[in-house]
Design a protein around this motif. Structure first.
Motif, mmCIF file in Angstrom:
data_model
loop_
_atom_site.group_PDB
_atom_site.id
_atom_site.type_symbol
_atom_site.label_atom_id
_atom_site.label_comp_id
_atom_site.label_asym_id
_atom_site.label_seq_id
_atom_site.Cartn_x
_atom_site.Cartn_y
_atom_site.Cartn_z
ATOM 1 N N ARG A 1 7.768 46.073 -31.567
ATOM 2 C CA ARG A 1 9.148 46.563 -31.655
ATOM 3 C C ARG A 1 9.417 46.932 -33.104
ATOM 4 N NH1 ARG A 1 9.814 41.916 -27.956
ATOM 5 N NH2 ARG A 1 10.167 40.601 -29.780
ATOM 6 N N ALA B 1 16.734 39.603 -37.992
ATOM 7 C CA ALA B 1 16.421 38.458 -37.134
ATOM 8 C C ALA B 1 14.937 38.317 -36.862
ATOM 9 C CB ALA B 1 17.173 38.591 -35.812
ATOM 10 N N TRP C 1 13.275 40.165 -34.861
ATOM 11 C CA TRP C 1 12.964 40.640 -33.513
ATOM 12 C C TRP C 1 12.213 41.958 -33.557
ATOM 13 C CZ3 TRP C 1 14.011 44.627 -30.084
ATOM 14 C CH2 TRP C 1 13.844 44.346 -28.727
ATOM 15 N N ALA C 2 12.448 42.756 -34.600
ATOM 16 C CA ALA C 2 11.768 44.040 -34.771
ATOM 17 C C ALA C 2 11.311 44.156 -36.222
ATOM 18 C CB ALA C 2 12.683 45.201 -34.402
ATOM 19 N N HIS C 3 10.304 44.991 -36.444
ATOM 20 C CA HIS C 3 9.774 45.225 -37.780
ATOM 21 C C HIS C 3 10.271 46.572 -38.304
ATOM 22 C CE1 HIS C 3 7.043 41.766 -37.730
ATOM 23 N NE2 HIS C 3 6.768 42.097 -36.473
ATOM 24 N N LEU D 1 18.465 43.598 -35.911
ATOM 25 C CA LEU D 1 17.199 43.333 -35.235
ATOM 26 C C LEU D 1 16.097 43.054 -36.246
ATOM 27 C CD1 LEU D 1 17.252 46.091 -32.452
ATOM 28 C CD2 LEU D 1 17.975 43.696 -32.278
ATOM 29 N N GLU E 1 11.798 43.636 -23.214
ATOM 30 C CA GLU E 1 11.460 42.238 -22.962
ATOM 31 C C GLU E 1 11.058 42.003 -21.509
ATOM 32 O OE1 GLU E 1 14.915 40.108 -24.256
ATOM 33 O OE2 GLU E 1 14.116 39.842 -26.276
ATOM 34 N N GLU F 1 20.694 48.606 -26.429
ATOM 35 C CA GLU F 1 20.619 47.282 -25.822
ATOM 36 C C GLU F 1 19.914 47.332 -24.473
ATOM 37 O OE1 GLU F 1 21.467 44.938 -27.768
ATOM 38 O OE2 GLU F 1 22.283 46.354 -29.228
ATOM 39 N N ALA G 1 16.288 47.506 -25.229
ATOM 40 C CA ALA G 1 15.818 46.224 -25.760
ATOM 41 C C ALA G 1 15.594 45.230 -24.621
ATOM 42 C CB ALA G 1 16.820 45.675 -26.766
#
Length: 738
Positions: A214, A370, A372-374, A367, A347, A340, A343
């Protein structure tokens, strides 16, 4: 004197068995006919022997009906009543549409089950993956499953459903060019557009190998083969080489065309593997593309907002471009956002996700923050090499011009236009459409308003009569309510008036206008020859070879409205326009004219949208503002809003702000909140607005977001079951909460 109403006359007759029968006289002409008694049922309907119970979600709006209902499967429908098909069922005394979710052996209901009325089509349009996604979206936004399914599954088009696919196209055996099931994968296609970004090639390699990375990608301007459509096409090619399908969601049809052209260039032998899924193309074209994806005849879907639910098997990559664009926010309940939705889909289905944009939304930055993504971005030397030179012509920069500094088109900007026209087309950005969107009294400068609805007056042409922007009433005999003067002056200048003024300033130079309200509409491309292109934000056409320069007028307009997203929205729009200009090495220059807010201005000059998004996120976290928190915005009549709030079982961390009044001007005209006009009644105590709408905001920490949506959905279900009066609209994580 009142006369007694006579009893209906009756006549005694004899039945064949000799029994008396009482027959009522028919109704008089003009009166409603008596209801006919329904014929008795011919007997029980034979049901299927295997899995005789169907669980159906009915297409009804009430929130308390958001569950599956059980029906018996008639033996005559046993072969066609499969999971995912459209059905008609009897519910509440009427036939309603629904989707068959599954068939089970035993019913939970203890009584007799009503049978399915019929199967509308044997085509299983609702796949298990889309059903799980729709349920997750409904839970995420405190909505109902039927509401989400209306967005996810297009209306049936019977003639299109019966079409036979061309023999030359992909078959139902699978997408156009799947990878072999055994043996090594095909080689990774070349990735020239990703070489400039840290982590870009690694992301594509991971996708090609079957992974689910992600990433949040900050794109740069570039020519053919290096621009963002080419980069998206190369990422899709890597996914398809790995044997999985791909989905690309963009804001509008122009971006769809650019991505499709790039895919044709990157994958010339797989044209039949790509479908276009755009609602504006019409019901037949949309349903045809939907069926191609559902039947496995397409490996790539490119479309707008509704395509986020496209039923692609074995999804490997989901891409959303320009996630900050308002077109990605669904205007219908439960108001999901494409970012969203994808996203959640990433998952649920184990797919890779790429969130790309010229700018950086605060939600995308959250994101990254947190983990959750790079982040996928270029280094500073590459940014300087690929971008044009940006200048901010503020009042401080123009002080040396003297009185001419107050001109809407100052001398430095005029020189830039003149010099750049010798090298190619020039873009002029104007934040407002129309001719003169707003006028004021020439004496006291009070904003001119309609005498009927108090809306702002404007002009549609040089010789036009002032007209109200809200109700359309002509103001032929207008007089200022403050000083009594009857002469008007322009306050805000639109794209049409700007084009007219530039045409007089540069005689002999073609002037083209691009915008939804312009005569020629939104232009897709302009040729590489000298011309002035006047455009509103988001309607900038692509110039072959890039623009020689861009002048963005009235910069303060985009940053002056009090919205929470004004800074990031201004930078997003400015960067989208500036990205169409040639790099500084080729003489490209962008000038921002006006005293806009300092922070977004500096972000544009430095070409640093990620830095602005990071700073915005830090400040919102300190102030407990979205996206650092989860919110539920409840709007409607005061009693209805109070009833919904009273039933909420909120966690201890929750905070309820309001209710506060919502002025009628705000309800009808969002431009009031964006600085388009001053509100007729801004503020006031709640008791002064008994008959008006109110708004309340419930916010909780992000960890308590699921609890918030559950209790909001439960309160709305109780309201629906009790049929409470009034109106209520609930938005979870609304784009704008101010």
């Amino acid at each position: 004197m009142n006369q007694p109403v006579p009893e209906p006359a009756t006549a005694e007759r004899r039945t064949p068995a000799g029994q008396p029968a009482v027959v009522e006289q028919p109704a008089l002409p003009g009166l409603p006919a008596a209801r006919r008694r329904r014929r008795p049922s011919a007997g029980p309907v034979p049901v299927a022997e295997v899995l005789p119970v169907a669980r159906v979600v009915v297409d009804l709006a009430p929130a308390h009906l958001d569950r599956a209902f059980e029906y018996a499967v008639p033996a005559a429908l046993d072969d066609v009543a499969g999971p995912g098909v459209r059905v008609r069922v009897r519910f509440g005394g009427q036939d309603v549409d629904g989707f068959l979710l599954e068939r089970v052996g035993e019913a939970e209901h203890a009584g007799e089950l009503a049978p399915l009325r019929r199967v509308v089509s044997a085509e299983p349009v609702l796949t298990p993956e889309v059903l799980r996604l729709a349920r997750a979206v409904a839970d995420r936004y405190a909505g109902t499953l039927p509401d989400v399914l209306r967005l996810a599954v297009p209306a049936r088009h019977a003639r299109t459903e019966g079409e036979v696919p061309d023999e030359d196209g992909p078959t139902a055996d699978g997408p156009g060019d799947p990878a072999p099931t055994a043996g090594p994968l095909p080689p990774l296609p070349p990735l020239p557009a990703w070489e400039a970004y840290r982590g870009g090639p690694a992301f594509c390699r991971h996708v090609h190998a079957g992974g689910a990375p992600r990433a949040v990608w900050t794109a740069l301007p570039g020519g053919p083969g290096e621009d963002w459509p080419s980069a998206v096409a190369q990422a899709v090619a890597a996914c398809r080489a790995g044997g999985r399908t791909a989905l690309v969601v963009v804001p509008d049809a122009r971006d769809v065309d650019r991505v499709l052209a790039a895919l044709d260039h990157e994958r010339p032998d797989a044209a039949g593997d790509v479908v276009r899924l755009v609602a504006d193309d019409g019901p037949a074209a949309r349903y045809r593309a939907f069926l191609a994806a559902r039947r496995g005849r397409a490996g790539v879907v490119v479309g707008t907002r509704a395509s986020a639910f496209a039923p692609l098997p074995d999804l490997g990559l989901a891409v959303v471009w320009d996630d900050g664009d308002g077109l990605h926010a669904e205007p219908r309940a439960p108001y999901p956002h494409v970012r969203e939705v994808l996203a959640l889909r990433s998952e649920l289905e184990g797919a890779a996700l790429l969130v790309g944009s010229m700018g950086r939304s605060v939600e995308a930055q959250a994101l990254v923050a947190a983990g959750w993504a790079h982040e996928v971005a270029a280094d500073r030397p590459t940014v300087r090499r690929r971008t044009p030179r940006v200048q901010a012509l503020t009042s401080a920069e123009l002080a040396r011009e003297g009185p001419a500094a107050a001109a809407r088109l100052p001398t430095p900007a005029w020189r830039t236009l003149r010099d750049a026209l010798a090298r190619g087309p020039v873009l002029v950005g104007v934040p407002r459409a129309g001719y003169v969107p707003a006028v004021a009294c020439a004496r006291c400068r009070a904003l001119a308003r309609c005498t009927a609805c108090h809306g702002p007056l404007g002009l549609d042409g040089p010789d036009g009569t002032p007209a109200c922007r809200w109700c359309g009433r002509l103001a032929t005999d207008w007089r200022c309510g403050t000083c009594g003067h009857d002469v008007l002056r322009s306050v805000r200048v639109g794209s049409e008036r700007t084009a007219e003024e530039l045409g007089r300033a540069f005689p002999g130079v073609p002037v083209r206008v691009s915008g939804a309200r312009s005569a020629g509409g939104v232009l897709a491309r302009v040729p590489d020859r000298p011309a002035l292109v006047v455009s509103t934000p988001g309607a900038e056409p692509v110039a072959d070879g890039g623009y020689a320069a861009a002048v963005l007028l009235d910069a303060a307009v985009l940053t002056s409205w009090p919205g929470l997203r004004s800074a990031e929205e201004a930078v997003r729009r400015w960067l989208s326009a500036a990205a169409l200009v040639r790099p500084a090495s080729a003489g490209g220059v962008v000038q921002l004219v006006g005293d806009a807010a300092e922070r977004p201005t500096q972000a544009l000059v430095r070409w640093d949208p990620a830095g602005l998004a990071a700073r915005e996120l830090d400040e919102r976290s300190a102030l407990a503002l979205p996206p650092a928190v989860r919110t539920a915005l409840v709007e409607g009549s005061r009693d209805a809003v109070a009833a919904v709030l009273a039933r909420l079982a909120l966690p201890a961390s929750a905070e309820v702000l309001g209710p506060v009044p919502v002025t009628p001007a705000e309800d009808r005209h969002p431009d009031v909140r964006a600085g388009g006009a001053s509100a007729t009644a801004a503020g006031g105590l709640l008791d002064d607005w008994v008959d008006g709408s109110v708004r309340a905001l419930v916010r909780v920490p992000r960890g308590d977001g699921p609890a918030l949506t559950r209790t909001v959905a439960a309160s709305l279900a109780v309201r629906s079951a009790r049929r409470e009066s009034g109106t209520v609209r609930v938005q979870v994580d609304a784009a704008e909460v101010l």
